[in-house]
Design a protein around this motif. Structure first.
Motif, PDB file in Angstrom:
ATOM      1  N   GLY A  86       0.262  -6.264   5.421  1.00  0.00           N
ATOM      2  CA  GLY A  86      -0.387  -5.561   4.335  1.00  0.00           C
ATOM      3  C   GLY A  86       0.498  -5.377   3.124  1.00  0.00           C
ATOM      4  O   GLY A  86       0.200  -4.562   2.235  1.00  0.00           O
ATOM      5  N   GLU A  87       1.578  -6.123   3.064  1.00  0.00           N
ATOM      6  CA  GLU A  87       2.492  -6.080   1.925  1.00  0.00           C
ATOM      7  C   GLU A  87       3.291  -7.371   1.886  1.00  0.00           C
ATOM      8  O   GLU A  87       3.558  -7.980   2.932  1.00  0.00           O
ATOM      9  CB  GLU A  87       3.433  -4.880   2.017  1.00  0.00           C
ATOM     10  N   ASN A  88       3.660  -7.801   0.687  1.00  0.00           N
ATOM     11  CA  ASN A  88       4.419  -9.043   0.532  1.00  0.00           C
ATOM     12  C   ASN A  88       5.441  -8.879  -0.578  1.00  0.00           C
ATOM     13  O   ASN A  88       5.348  -7.953  -1.410  1.00  0.00           O
ATOM     14  CB  ASN A  88       3.473 -10.212   0.241  1.00  0.00           C
ATOM     15  N   PHE A  89       6.398  -9.795  -0.606  1.00  0.00           N
ATOM     16  CA  PHE A  89       7.555  -9.634  -1.477  1.00  0.00           C
ATOM     17  C   PHE A  89       7.979 -10.986  -2.040  1.00  0.00           C
ATOM     18  O   PHE A  89       7.684 -12.037  -1.466  1.00  0.00           O
ATOM     19  CB  PHE A  89       8.728  -9.038  -0.692  1.00  0.00           C
ATOM     20  N   VAL A  90       8.702 -10.961  -3.152  1.00  0.00           N
ATOM     21  CA  VAL A  90       9.412 -12.143  -3.629  1.00  0.00           C
ATOM     22  C   VAL A  90      10.855 -11.727  -3.888  1.00  0.00           C
ATOM     23  O   VAL A  90      11.131 -10.557  -4.193  1.00  0.00           O
ATOM     24  CB  VAL A  90       8.785 -12.742  -4.907  1.00  0.00           C
ATOM     25  N   ALA A  91      11.775 -12.669  -3.770  1.00  0.00           N
ATOM     26  CA  ALA A  91      13.183 -12.363  -3.991  1.00  0.00           C
ATOM     27  C   ALA A  91      13.965 -13.649  -4.198  1.00  0.00           C
ATOM     28  O   ALA A  91      13.558 -14.728  -3.759  1.00  0.00           O
ATOM     29  CB  ALA A  91      13.765 -11.580  -2.807  1.00  0.00           C
ATOM     30  N   ASP A 145       0.826  -1.199   0.000  1.00  0.00           N
ATOM     31  CA  ASP A 145       0.000   0.000   0.000  1.00  0.00           C
ATOM     32  C   ASP A 145       0.866   1.258   0.000  1.00  0.00           C
ATOM     33  O   ASP A 145       0.369   2.358   0.269  1.00  0.00           O
ATOM     34  CB  ASP A 145      -0.907   0.012   1.229  1.00  0.00           C
ATOM     35  N   ARG A 146       2.136   1.089  -0.268  1.00  0.00           N
ATOM     36  CA  ARG A 146       3.059   2.219  -0.353  1.00  0.00           C
ATOM     37  C   ARG A 146       3.814   2.129  -1.687  1.00  0.00           C
ATOM     38  O   ARG A 146       3.711   1.130  -2.407  1.00  0.00           O
ATOM     39  CB  ARG A 146       4.059   2.180   0.812  1.00  0.00           C
ATOM     40  N   VAL A 152       3.612 -19.486  -6.688  1.00  0.00           N
ATOM     41  CA  VAL A 152       3.033 -18.770  -5.556  1.00  0.00           C
ATOM     42  C   VAL A 152       2.234 -17.587  -6.062  1.00  0.00           C
ATOM     43  O   VAL A 152       2.658 -16.857  -6.964  1.00  0.00           O
ATOM     44  CB  VAL A 152       4.130 -18.325  -4.558  1.00  0.00           C
ATOM     45  N   ASP A 153       1.045 -17.421  -5.495  1.00  0.00           N
ATOM     46  CA  ASP A 153       0.123 -16.336  -5.815  1.00  0.00           C
ATOM     47  C   ASP A 153       0.227 -15.307  -4.696  1.00  0.00           C
ATOM     48  O   ASP A 153      -0.067 -15.610  -3.532  1.00  0.00           O
ATOM     49  CB  ASP A 153      -1.288 -16.917  -5.930  1.00  0.00           C
ATOM     50  N   VAL A 154       0.639 -14.096  -5.019  1.00  0.00           N
ATOM     51  CA  VAL A 154       0.940 -13.085  -4.005  1.00  0.00           C
ATOM     52  C   VAL A 154       0.066 -11.851  -4.212  1.00  0.00           C
ATOM     53  O   VAL A 154       0.058 -11.258  -5.295  1.00  0.00           O
ATOM     54  CB  VAL A 154       2.427 -12.676  -4.063  1.00  0.00           C
ATOM     55  N   THR A 155      -0.663 -11.470  -3.180  1.00  0.00           N
ATOM     56  CA  THR A 155      -1.372 -10.191  -3.147  1.00  0.00           C
ATOM     57  C   THR A 155      -0.887  -9.434  -1.918  1.00  0.00           C
ATOM     58  O   THR A 155      -0.034  -9.921  -1.172  1.00  0.00           O
ATOM     59  CB  THR A 155      -2.900 -10.387  -3.082  1.00  0.00           C
ATOM     60  N   ARG A 156      -1.488  -8.253  -1.681  1.00  0.00           N
ATOM     61  CA  ARG A 156      -1.072  -7.500  -0.489  1.00  0.00           C
ATOM     62  C   ARG A 156      -1.472  -8.231   0.788  1.00  0.00           C
ATOM     63  O   ARG A 156      -0.783  -8.135   1.795  1.00  0.00           O
ATOM     64  CB  ARG A 156      -1.698  -6.107  -0.508  1.00  0.00           C
ATOM     65  N   GLU A 157      -2.555  -8.953   0.762  1.00  0.00           N
ATOM     66  CA  GLU A 157      -3.115  -9.520   1.991  1.00  0.00           C
ATOM     67  C   GLU A 157      -2.842 -11.013   2.172  1.00  0.00           C
ATOM     68  O   GLU A 157      -2.989 -11.528   3.276  1.00  0.00           O
ATOM     69  CB  GLU A 157      -4.628  -9.279   2.029  1.00  0.00           C
ATOM     70  N   GLY A 203      10.124   9.746 -12.793  1.00  0.00           N
ATOM     71  CA  GLY A 203       9.037   9.817 -11.841  1.00  0.00           C
ATOM     72  C   GLY A 203       8.328   8.495 -11.588  1.00  0.00           C
ATOM     73  O   GLY A 203       7.105   8.473 -11.399  1.00  0.00           O
ATOM     74  N   PHE A 204       9.080   7.422 -11.524  1.00  0.00           N
ATOM     75  CA  PHE A 204       8.487   6.111 -11.273  1.00  0.00           C
ATOM     76  C   PHE A 204       7.904   6.043  -9.871  1.00  0.00           C
ATOM     77  O   PHE A 204       8.548   6.414  -8.883  1.00  0.00           O
ATOM     78  CB  PHE A 204       9.540   5.006 -11.429  1.00  0.00           C
ATOM     79  N   SER A 205       6.662   5.565  -9.776  1.00  0.00           N
ATOM     80  CA  SER A 205       6.006   5.352  -8.487  1.00  0.00           C
ATOM     81  C   SER A 205       4.876   4.357  -8.710  1.00  0.00           C
ATOM     82  O   SER A 205       4.121   4.473  -9.680  1.00  0.00           O
ATOM     83  CB  SER A 205       5.456   6.662  -7.933  1.00  0.00           C
ATOM     84  N   ALA A 206       4.763   3.356  -7.845  1.00  0.00           N
ATOM     85  CA  ALA A 206       3.718   2.340  -8.009  1.00  0.00           C
ATOM     86  C   ALA A 206       3.610   1.509  -6.747  1.00  0.00           C
ATOM     87  O   ALA A 206       4.491   1.553  -5.870  1.00  0.00           O
ATOM     88  CB  ALA A 206       4.036   1.439  -9.205  1.00  0.00           C
ATOM     89  N   ARG A 207       2.545   0.742  -6.652  1.00  0.00           N
ATOM     90  CA  ARG A 207       2.332  -0.122  -5.492  1.00  0.00           C
ATOM     91  C   ARG A 207       2.561  -1.588  -5.808  1.00  0.00           C
ATOM     92  O   ARG A 207       2.355  -2.448  -4.949  1.00  0.00           O
ATOM     93  CB  ARG A 207       0.918   0.094  -4.942  1.00  0.00           C
ATOM     94  N   ILE A 208       2.989  -1.885  -7.014  1.00  0.00           N
ATOM     95  CA  ILE A 208       3.376  -3.251  -7.370  1.00  0.00           C
ATOM     96  C   ILE A 208       4.458  -3.173  -8.447  1.00  0.00           C
ATOM     97  O   ILE A 208       4.381  -2.333  -9.358  1.00  0.00           O
ATOM     98  CB  ILE A 208       2.166  -4.084  -7.864  1.00  0.00           C
TER      99      ILE A 208
END
Length: 610
Positions: free
Chosen positions: A186-191, A10-11, A213-218, A62-67
């Motif tokens: 409220g946030e998840n990551f892959v690496a 969400d950021r 793996v299926d990844v959403t914020r929640e 000006g890159f900015s995004a939530r995913i």
């Protein structure tokens, strides 16, 4: 090698992606890029060269995004160009990053061209992006499209995918290459490496072979190779941000060389706490696996292979067990003869070295059930595939040229040797006590060797002008000569070769002249007089020698013979102490030549392709 990081939150995730890629730089790469979904479509920025250049371009635009997803690429298919850099995009609506190599990419490319897809790069990766898009167009579901596509891929991969069709979702998958999921609030990551996301979370799930793996914020849902939902354990990573920072050092290699006393003490701690060499150190609680071992087969690559060569001397001399050491990439392609009572030992700093992993799979396919992994990274692939494990506790190693991982591997292998000897009745109580005492004193002896750095700097400045060097050693110290030559060539780009000192007269002596420095590992052991004779052969040809010896070796200096004395001979553990000076020589020679010490050209830290 290549690195992956992805985030959904969400950021603004762009700073997370950039920071993650910076922390993956140590793996080795030649280009970098990110792709984000910003509500208007897929936005992408890629650059050859360093992450900083790509990050600056993203900021300007000006890159900015939530995913989003990010990648550092080490070129395999196709040259180092912006067009070949990741992420790759299909039809402007799907972006993908990929580690690994797809072996059937040519046949898939032909099929996709026939289906109307145009290719902008020379990479195998773009095939995956278009193949997933093909199924996404048919099915409308990103997860199912990925699962269908990966079933058709032959080779190794770790991938992360986002699509404008489902902008609140990221799908990832792995086969043969490491990939993990980071869990946040409220946030998840892959690496591909926990270091990429440790600034955001330490809670991670290590994906298994064939997982998607299926990844959403929640939520995060893992599926196995048969597309069935499964639960994977959540681990709390012990990688700290402090271990990923330089602190007062100029380079990570320098830092890691100087961290060796602490790394060795941490690795030895388990042995000292148990007051002896017991099978439980390896997870063999009752000794059932190790007790009646008839032979040992060591499989490793690069520096880890040289650690295995040292261990062969120890295992045969102390435990009285035949020991073979193979380069993993060679073993997996030869007709090895299986022995059910042979212990197969794999050595890997990262636990993800593809050749070593595949060699282990081959050994198990031959019927080997006694498997032991010596590794520095908990829960990595090779330990998970092994019956027994010994973790070296070296801490995060960032520099491409391995240092503290090597010396802690030696300690692990010595511990294995003593344990096998004890189980076979070849280690008396008195000898065990002596070995334990030697281990207790080892960190201090290594610190004394580190104190020789000012003398080694002076040598390194003379080496910097050279283009070739020879390294010599005998017996258990010959592998240290090999390791010294490898270190010098990989970070200073000085061509260096190593030989058993007795082999000098069988060919390499032809290379010796006043322009060819000869480094000699000459501790005060049973072969010292033999080494002195070999040195005379070099002197007679006008060669200049740089000798690492011990305080009590009675080695004389002369115009042609330069001597640096490490602490008094420490006996059976001498190879560990003598590894320190050759590391320092390589580091300071590279420094004097102005090379990129932590990121040498053409090399990668974690080699996850064949």
């Amino acid at each position: 090698m290549c690195g992956i990081v992805g985030a959904i939150a969400d950021r603004d995730v762009v700073p997370v992606l950039v920071e993650g890629l910076k922390r993956l730089e140590y793996r080795g790469y030649d280009s970098a890029g990110i792709a984000v979904l910003d509500g208007e479509g897929v936005r992408r920025v890629r650059r050859t060269g360093r992450v900083a250049e790509m990050a600056a371009a993203a900021e300007r635009e000006g890159f900015s995004a939530r995913i989003g997803i990010g990648h550092t690429r080490w070129a395999t298919h196709g040259g180092v160009t912006e067009a070949n850099a990741h992420p790759h995009i299909s039809f402007g609506e799907l972006a993908l990053v990929h580690n690994g190599i797809i072996e059937n990419h040519e046949s898939q490319r032909e099929r996709l061209i026939a289906a109307g897809y145009a290719f902008e790069s020379q990479t195998d990766t773009e095939v995956i992006a278009h193949l997933i898009h093909l199924y996404l167009r048919e099915d409308g579901d990103l997860l199912r499209a990925v699962q269908r596509a990966v079933r058709e891929l032959v080779g190794a991969y770790a991938i992360a995918v986002v699509s404008t069709r489902e902008p609140g979702r990221m799908v990832a998958a792995r086969m043969g290459c490491p990939l993990l999921v980071g869990l946040g609030e409220g946030e998840n990551f892959v690496a591909s490496d926990v270091s990429a996301i440790v600034q955001a979370t330490r809670r991670v799930i290590f994906l298994e072979e064939g997982d998607t793996v299926d990844v959403t914020r929640e939520r995060v849902q893992v599926y196995d190779a048969d597309a069935r939902p499964v639960r994977r354990d959540v681990h709390l990573s012990d990688v700290s941000l402090a271990s990923l920072e330089l602190g007062p050092y100029r380079h990570f290699m320098q830092k890691e060389i100087h961290e060796q006393p602490r790394a060795l003490a941490d690795t030895i701690e388990g042995v000292i706490d148990r007051n002896g060499f017991v099978p439980a150190l390896f997870g063999d609680a009752d000794g059932a696996v190790l007790r009646d071992v008839e032979a040992v087969q060591i499989l490793a690559c690069g520096t880890s292979y040289y650690a295995g060569l040292v261990a062969r001397y120890w295992i045969e001399a102390i435990a009285g067990i035949p020991c073979a050491v193979d380069i993993a990439s060679e073993y997996r392609y030869r007709a090895a003869v299986a022995n059910p009572k042979q212990l197969v030992v794999t050595i890997s700093q990262s636990g993800e070295t593809l050749d070593t992993m595949e060699a282990l799979k081959y050994a198990k396919a031959l019927g080997h059930e006694r498997t032991l992994s010596i590794c520095n990274v908990p829960e990595s692939a090779i330990p998970r595939a092994s019956r027994l494990v010994y973790y070296t506790r070296a801490g995060a190693e960032i520099g491409v040229a391995s240092t503290k991982a090597f010396t802690t591997q030696l300690v692990a292998l010595f511990t294995l040797t003593a344990t096998l000897a004890k189980l076979r009745g070849r280690l008396s109580d008195e000898q065990e006590a002596q070995y334990l005492e030697a281990l207790r004193h080892l960190p201090g002896s290594v610190q004394h060797a580190l104190n020789l750095e000012p003398q080694i700097v002076a040598w390194a400045e003379r080496f910097a002008a050279k283009e070739h060097a020879l390294f010599l050693g005998r017996g258990v110290h010959y592998p240290i000569a090999l390791e010294g030559a490898l270190k010098l060539k990989e970070i200073s780009y000085i061509h260096a070769e190593a030989y058993p000192a007795g082999e000098l007269k069988h060919g390499p002596l032809a290379l010796v002249d006043s322009a060819m420095p000869v480094v000699v590992i000459a501790p005060n052991d049973s072969l010292l007089e033999k080494v002195k004779s070999n040195i005379q052969e070099v002197r007679a040809r006008g060669g200049e020698m740089f000798v690492f010896t011990d305080l009590d070796s009675h080695f004389g200096e002369s115009e042609q013979v330069n001597v640096i004395r490490t602490p008094r001979h420490v006996g059976i553990l001498s190879p560990v102490v003598h590894a320190i000076p050759v590391q320092l020589l390589a580091y300071h020679a590279a420094l004097a030549r102005g090379t990129d010490v932590d990121k040498p050209r053409n090399l990668a830290k974690s080699v996850t392709v064949e």
